[in-house]
Write a protein that holds these residues in place. Structure first.
Motif, mmCIF file in Angstrom:
data_model
loop_
_atom_site.group_PDB
_atom_site.id
_atom_site.type_symbol
_atom_site.label_atom_id
_atom_site.label_comp_id
_atom_site.label_asym_id
_atom_site.label_seq_id
_atom_site.Cartn_x
_atom_site.Cartn_y
_atom_site.Cartn_z
ATOM 1 N N THR A 93 0.834 -1.149 -0.124
ATOM 2 C CA THR A 93 0.077 0.010 0.070
ATOM 3 C C THR A 93 0.926 1.148 0.040
ATOM 4 O O THR A 93 0.674 2.146 -0.446
ATOM 5 C CB THR A 93 -0.784 -0.044 1.262
ATOM 6 N N SER A 94 1.882 1.211 0.934
ATOM 7 C CA SER A 94 2.937 2.557 0.907
ATOM 8 C C SER A 94 3.495 2.376 -0.473
ATOM 9 O O SER A 94 3.733 3.625 -0.929
ATOM 10 C CB SER A 94 3.801 2.256 1.888
ATOM 11 N N GLN A 128 0.957 3.955 -2.861
ATOM 12 C CA GLN A 128 0.868 5.572 -2.602
ATOM 13 C C GLN A 128 1.935 6.136 -3.204
ATOM 14 O O GLN A 128 1.785 7.321 -3.723
ATOM 15 C CB GLN A 128 0.542 5.600 -1.074
ATOM 16 N N THR A 129 3.422 5.816 -3.009
ATOM 17 C CA THR A 129 4.536 6.462 -3.178
ATOM 18 C C THR A 129 4.462 6.401 -5.001
ATOM 19 O O THR A 129 4.798 7.600 -5.477
ATOM 20 C CB THR A 129 5.590 5.779 -2.769
ATOM 21 N N GLU A 180 1.811 6.681 -6.809
ATOM 22 C CA GLU A 180 1.045 7.313 -7.284
ATOM 23 C C GLU A 180 1.336 8.857 -7.013
ATOM 24 O O GLU A 180 1.129 9.815 -7.774
ATOM 25 C CB GLU A 180 -0.308 7.215 -6.370
ATOM 26 N N TRP A 181 2.048 9.128 -5.945
ATOM 27 C CA TRP A 181 2.505 10.466 -5.693
ATOM 28 C C TRP A 181 3.622 11.107 -6.680
ATOM 29 O O TRP A 181 3.616 12.106 -7.205
ATOM 30 C CB TRP A 181 3.389 10.605 -4.260
#
Length: 98
Positions: free
Chosen positions: A8-9, A12-13, A15-16
């Motif tokens: 998940t992390s 998210q990274t 996507e950022w």
């Protein structure tokens, strides 16, 4: 559950990073447009300067008259305020004032 947290992390990274890269591409496009505009303004100023030098050296037409004639052609002169807004990326709107 411990294996899901890094995934998940990582997602998210990633996507950022995608968002940041997309924003950088937009900024690059703006900078390219600004650079092209500044280049065209510099070319116009060089042309106008050469025209003034020719008018001054020929003695036939005063530089003031040469400038007055050149202002009616092409684009209006660019103000330093307008260039500053363009460099900052602000949307410039034409006003009805000269």
């Amino acid at each position: 559950m411990k294996t899901e947290a890094p995934t998940t992390s990582l997602g998210q990274t990633l996507e950022w990073l995608r968002k940041e890269l997309a924003e950088m591409q937009v900024q690059d496009q703006r900078l390219l447009l600004t650079l092209r505009h500044l280049h065209s303004v510099l070319e116009e100023l060089r042309t106008e300067s050469a025209h003034w030098e020719d008018a001054r050296s020929s003695g036939g037409t005063s530089p003031i008259r040469a400038r007055a004639g050149s202002e009616t052609r092409g684009r209006p002169p660019v103000s330093s305020r307008g260039l500053a807004q363009l460099i900052r990326g602000e949307d410039s709107r034409r006003s009805s004032l000269p």
